[in-house]
Design a protein around this motif. Structure first.
Motif, mmCIF file in Angstrom:
data_model
loop_
_atom_site.group_PDB
_atom_site.id
_atom_site.type_symbol
_atom_site.label_atom_id
_atom_site.label_comp_id
_atom_site.label_asym_id
_atom_site.label_seq_id
_atom_site.Cartn_x
_atom_site.Cartn_y
_atom_site.Cartn_z
ATOM 1 N N GLY A 55 0.830 -1.206 0.000
ATOM 2 C CA GLY A 55 0.000 0.000 0.000
ATOM 3 C C GLY A 55 0.861 1.251 0.000
ATOM 4 N N ALA A 98 0.290 5.484 -0.568
ATOM 5 C CA ALA A 98 0.143 6.162 0.727
ATOM 6 C C ALA A 98 0.042 7.678 0.607
ATOM 7 C CB ALA A 98 1.305 5.774 1.642
ATOM 8 N N HIS A 105 -4.846 7.728 0.440
ATOM 9 C CA HIS A 105 -4.781 7.145 1.776
ATOM 10 C C HIS A 105 -5.694 5.923 1.921
ATOM 11 C CE1 HIS A 105 -4.399 7.076 6.138
ATOM 12 N NE2 HIS A 105 -5.712 6.952 6.205
ATOM 13 N N GLU A 106 -6.900 6.025 1.334
ATOM 14 C CA GLU A 106 -7.881 4.955 1.493
ATOM 15 C C GLU A 106 -7.385 3.665 0.829
ATOM 16 O OE1 GLU A 106 -11.724 6.107 0.020
ATOM 17 O OE2 GLU A 106 -12.462 4.054 0.252
ATOM 18 N N GLU A 135 -4.642 2.049 2.883
ATOM 19 C CA GLU A 135 -5.160 1.326 4.060
ATOM 20 C C GLU A 135 -5.748 -0.022 3.656
ATOM 21 O OE1 GLU A 135 -7.863 4.053 6.023
ATOM 22 O OE2 GLU A 135 -6.500 4.102 7.763
ATOM 23 N N GLU A 136 -6.533 0.004 2.559
ATOM 24 C CA GLU A 136 -7.111 -1.254 2.059
ATOM 25 C C GLU A 136 -6.010 -2.257 1.733
ATOM 26 O OE1 GLU A 136 -11.025 0.641 -0.189
ATOM 27 O OE2 GLU A 136 -9.441 -0.296 -1.388
ATOM 28 N N ARG A 189 -4.226 -3.818 4.790
ATOM 29 C CA ARG A 189 -5.112 -4.769 5.490
ATOM 30 C C ARG A 189 -5.201 -6.079 4.707
ATOM 31 N NH1 ARG A 189 -8.854 -0.714 6.727
ATOM 32 N NH2 ARG A 189 -10.122 -1.348 4.942
ATOM 33 N N CYS A 225 2.847 6.598 4.988
ATOM 34 C CA CYS A 225 2.777 5.145 5.187
ATOM 35 C C CYS A 225 2.306 4.829 6.598
ATOM 36 C CB CYS A 225 4.147 4.503 4.966
ATOM 37 S SG CYS A 225 4.560 4.273 3.236
ATOM 38 N N ALA A 241 -1.212 5.284 7.337
ATOM 39 C CA ALA A 241 -2.096 4.253 6.762
ATOM 40 C C ALA A 241 -1.894 2.897 7.437
ATOM 41 C CB ALA A 241 -1.836 4.140 5.265
ATOM 42 N N GLY A 242 -0.980 2.864 8.409
ATOM 43 C CA GLY A 242 -0.753 1.599 9.119
ATOM 44 C C GLY A 242 0.271 0.701 8.439
#
Lengths: 407, 538
Positions: free
Chosen positions: B53, B57, B61-62, B65-66, B69, B107, B110-111
């Motif tokens: 991701g 980043a 952003h969305e 994140e997807e 995950r 980054c 976004a986790g």
């Protein structure tokens, strides 16, 4: 980007393989041992998989006897044998044991054995001793061992120093372990021929075993140490003293010239071309017409079957030996088809390889018996042991036959 | 008797397979129709990158994140399709280090675990990386085999009751009283028209979904964007290498199975070209030129082939010009959007988010059908990736020759025990480059929907190695014929089609050893086997 900036050659030599599989056709092991996947699969194919993950290393690569016949056969210049040997050195998890140590350290074992040669020779020839070696260290009991000589070639040469220095022209001699510990008469034959040609022979400042057995038994660090000593001595001879370095053993020569840069990563480009086999040097000298040899008239007629050793095939120099033999008036030279005898240095001594080794050599042994020769000639000492053990014939180096025919 | 279905899914890419599996796991009777083979479209024509991701980043952003995950989920549920290689974002002198700080912050927001490391350490981690680098960031990138992933989803869908039919081309949506009640499809194998009915039809056709939607009279404004890639003959790198800058062309080098891939380019193409993508000389130049900046050794590395895929980018509904495109997931309920009941389009997204796309689509299907079951695809491992079964399989096949054991496990995970290896004949090799055995080919033909050699390649990697079918294609065709899958003349046709398909990929990079080997192949098949093309026959 212009296309002409793309270099045609890659660091990854295995990429040149176009899978024609001729290497596997010429592999002496693949033909007799189904456990060995053959050079194509073990070499270029396997290398790709090993680059993916080291888990793809296959212990069956130990069956490769490093004859390099695959490389001779390859139309694409893939260094198949080198790829396999390097993979073994890099990935094999089997660490070398006592057997490998004994077989690989030809220098150390030789220098000890020559001190008590008669006892050592008699002992290792005894059946109970063979049984023990077979059971404990897995050296096959059916194997006959090369005899050690009393006193080394180097010892003899030291006494010759003044006589040799008297010659105006000089060559340096890389005698190798076999001449030094097992067969000084071959070294003496070489000196006799060179002297007859008007050349004096001197030893290198310091000579170690070329290391071929160390490499094939997994002692790569020791091999590299010894190679550095040898390269140092060779450089002194070639660069400072302007001497060519000659050898009688095809395998030593091949190792010094090609295995050093390819397997040990040692650059020898500055001296490589000055290291060559004595037969090649002598043949070229004779064909230049500068010197001539005088043969004795009373030499007995000899039918000689010439066997091309694998590393001789790889060097591409068997023609020199054959031509030299054919030049001797008393000799009738019969060339044998070039094929592996199966021993491949220390390979055939190992218990697990004995059957493979003899199966590979079998067609050659039959041809030798059928040839009606008096004696077999080859440039490789381990081929000599194998052929003498497996046929009824004696085996001599071309230079021994040549020396014997001189006046 | 016509079988009854709740849902028809059109499109056998990762998305369609993901929807089918999710439906099957929730007890919904699903039928998947694919006009060719599974994973023939964009699914099988991309990097095979398990995105962390990080690439998205800074700008999206969305999506980032997807990605992260789903990245973590796929490592669990699809472990046999994933290689946890790790990734690097390198900064070259021409990029500067300005972007790096912004990148790391984005980054982390976004986790995504992003860590700046010393350039020297990056070189030790990945020796092929450009030694001129001035900065490096590690991210949890990896690689994923899209063929294996799609096949595993299909397999699991079938295990849970779904029906999967390949070579069924939907020609018409059956409309009754303003709603979609089924499809008419051409069976490409028999040439017959078939009719299938269900309460809901899902359009998961990727870029081809644009035309499928039209059949229901609705417009989904898609923009075909071509992306070209080059495949190198072996693994150059073992860690994914990206450029730490704004996303651009040819800035990702991914190690995938036995090879490495550089890509991509991005260019708009007209709809009438999406079925037949060619890679141009300019694209090859660009990919090489930029690729060499990531890993200089690419200059000398043999290129196996070039290929291109078409991304299904979707224009926002309020911007028909297509300037603002999204790479996010788009689920369209045509009942609420267009007043057409029983029809859903799932598009946009990425290979990375195929599972999530399946989940959202199946959630909508459940709502429409009144099914309450919850999605479990994030927890249940795919067949091949089940831990306990894998341990058992490893023990079972321990005695196989090293290369064969490792290859089967690598490709089929816990299903490797299904590969027959009891006799020397079953263990003998079909594809030497990729180490595919007779047993494995037979397993694929019997259990994994294989109709021809190209299908077989997607399941087993037959013909994907450096010889590109030179030695394996005829052996595999022989096996297919022996197993009664086709007659001799069909086998010859299939063989010719396979070799031509391989050549299509080699043609744009036909120089050096690749050209030499293709000439040898041509000589083998033409000269030794007597295989001729139609042109030559005339």
């Amino acid at each position: 980007m212009k296309m002409n900036t793309i270099k045609e050659t890659s660091q990854n030599n295995f990429e040149q393989c176009i899978k024609c599989t001729v290497c596997t056709v010429y592999c002496p092991v693949a033909a007799v041992n189904p456990l060995y996947p053959g050079p194509k699969q073990s070499g270029p194919d396997g290398e790709r998989l090993r680059l993916k993950r080291p888990e793809f290393y296959d212990e069956a690569l130990k069956y490769c006897l490093n004859c390099k016949r695959c490389e001779v056969a390859c139309p694409s210049n893939v260094r198949i044998g080198d790829i396999i040997q390097l993979a073994r050195l890099k990935h094999s998890k089997k660490s070398p044991g006592l057997r490998e140590f004994t077989l690989a350290n030809t220098d150390l074992v030789g220098s000890v054995a020559t001190l008590a040669a008669p006892i050592v020779n008699a002992t290792v020839a005894l059946k109970p001793m063979k049984a023990i070696m077979d059971a404990v260290v897995k050296i096959d009991h059916r194997r006959t061992f090369p005899k050690y000589s009393q006193g080394t070639f180097e010892g003899w040469m030291r006494k010759q120093r003044e006589a040799q220095a008297a010659f105006e022209r000089q060559v340096a001699f890389f005698h190798g372990c076999y001449v030094n510990y097992n067969n000084p008469p071959l070294g003496k034959a070489f000196v006799k021929v060179m002297n007859a040609l008007g050349y004096g022979v001197q030893l290198l400042d310091k000579e170690k075993c070329c290391g071929v057995a160390l490499i094939s038994n997994g002692f790569v660090k020791q091999a590299r140490r010894q190679a550095k000593v040898n390269l140092g001595s060779i450089r002194t001879a070639v660069i400072e003293r302007k001497l060519p370095v000659l050898a009688t053993s095809s395998t030593c020569t091949f190792t010094l010239r090609d295995e050093y840069p390819h397997l040990l990563g040692l650059d020898n480009a500055d001296v490589r071309d000055s290291v060559e086999l004595a037969v090649r040097f002598i043949y070229r000298l004779l064909s230049s017409g500068e010197v001539q040899l005088r043969f004795r008239k009373d030499a007995p007629k000899l039918r000689v079957a010439y066997h091309t050793a694998c590393h001789m095939e790889k060097l591409g120099w068997s023609c020199y030996s054959k031509e030299l033999l054919a030049m001797i008036p008393s000799v009738e030279m019969v060339p044998l088809d070039s094929q592996c005898c199966g021993i491949a240095g220390t390979y055939g001594f190992k218990k697990e390889n004995y059957a493979t080794s003899q199966a590979i050599g079998e067609p050659l042994f039959r041809k030798i018996e059928e040839s009606g020769c008096d004696v077999v000639s080859t440039d490789c000492e381990t081929c000599k042991w194998q052929i003498e053990m497996s046929t009824s014939k004696r085996v001599l180096h071309p230079l021994e036959i040549l020396a014997d025919a001189l006046e | 008797m016509q079988k009854e279905f709740d849902v028809i899914i059109i499109g056998g890419g990762a998305t369609g397979a993901g929807v089918a599996r999710d439906c099957a796991l929730r007890g919904i009777r699903a039928l998947l129709l694919e006009r060719f083979d599974i994973a023939t479209g964009a699914t099988g024509r991309n990097h095979g990158l398990l995105h962390s991701g990080a690439r998205y980043a800074v700008n999206d952003h969305e999506s980032a994140e997807e990605c992260i995950r789903e990245n973590m989920i796929l490592r669990r549920i699809a472990s046999h399709c994933v290689e946890e290689t790790g990734g690097l974002f390198i900064s070259l002198p021409e990029d500067g280090l300005d972007f790096q700080a912004k990148f790391i912050t984005a980054c982390r927001a976004a986790g995504i675990a992003a860590e700046a490391i010393d350039p020297k350490q990056a070189l030790r981690m990945e020796p092929s990386v450009n030694p001129a680098l001035i900065g490096a960031v590690t991210v949890p990138d990896g690689s994923v085999d899209p063929f294996r992933l799609t096949a595993a989803n299909v397999l699991d869908a079938k295990l849970h009751g779904a029906e999967v039919l390949t070579y069924q081309e939907v020609s018409e949506l059956i409309m009754e009283q303003g709603r979609v009640v089924g499809v008419r499809a051409l069976d490409r194998k028999s040439g017959e028209m078939r009719e299938y009915r269900a309460r809901i039809t899902v359009n998961a056709g990727g870029i081809w979904g644009h035309n499928i939607a039209k059949k229901a009279g609705v417009t989904v404004n898609m923009l075909p964007a071509k992306g070209a890639l080059l495949i190198f003959g072996h693994r150059v790198n073992n860690v994914v290498i990206n450029r730490c800058r704004k996303p651009a062309d040819a800035d990702i080098l991914v190690p995938g199975d036995t090879i490495s891939l550089i890509g991509t380019t991005s260019s708009k193409v007209p709809f009438d070209e999406v079925d037949d993508m060619y890679v141009t000389a300019d694209e090859v130049d660009l990919l090489l030129r930029e690729g060499m900046k990531l890993a200089p050794s690419l200059e000398h590395t043999r290129i196996l082939r070039a290929y291109a895929g078409v991304r299904p980018l979707v224009a926002s509904d309020d911007d028909p010009s297509g300037r603002s495109v999204s790479r996010g997931i788009v689920v369209l309920d045509h009942a609420t959007r267009d007043g057409v009941e029983g029809f859903i389009t799932i598009t946009g997204g990425k290979l990375m988010t195929y599972r999530l796309m399946g989940e959202w689509t199946t959630d909508l299907i459940c709502k429409k059908l009144g099914v309450e079951a919850k999605c479990t695809t994030a927890e249940r491992p795919l067949p091949g990736s089940r831990k306990e079964e894998r341990e058992r399989t490893e023990k079972k096949i321990h005695a196989l020759p090293t290369l064969q054991r490792e290859s089967s496990l690598h490709r089929h995970g816990d299903m490797a025990e299904r590969v027959e290896a009891t006799t020397a004949a079953k263990r003998s090799i079909v594809c030497e480059c990729e180490e595919v055995s007779v047993g494995e080919v037979e397993y694929a033909i019997n259990a994994l929907e294989v109709n021809n050699l190209v299908d077989l390649r997607r399941r087993t990697r037959v013909g994907m190695g450096t010889c590109q079918g030179e030695l394996c294609a005829c052996r595999a065709a022989g096996l297919m014929a022996e197993m009664g899958r086709y007659c001799t003349s069909r086998a010859k046709q299939d063989l010719a089609a396979f070799i031509n398909e391989r050549w299509k990929g080699m043609a744009p990079v036909a120089w050096g050893d690749t050209l030499r080997e293709s000439e040898f192949t041509k000589w083998l098949y033409g000269g030794v086997c007597g295989l001729t093309t139609k042109k030559e026959e005339e």
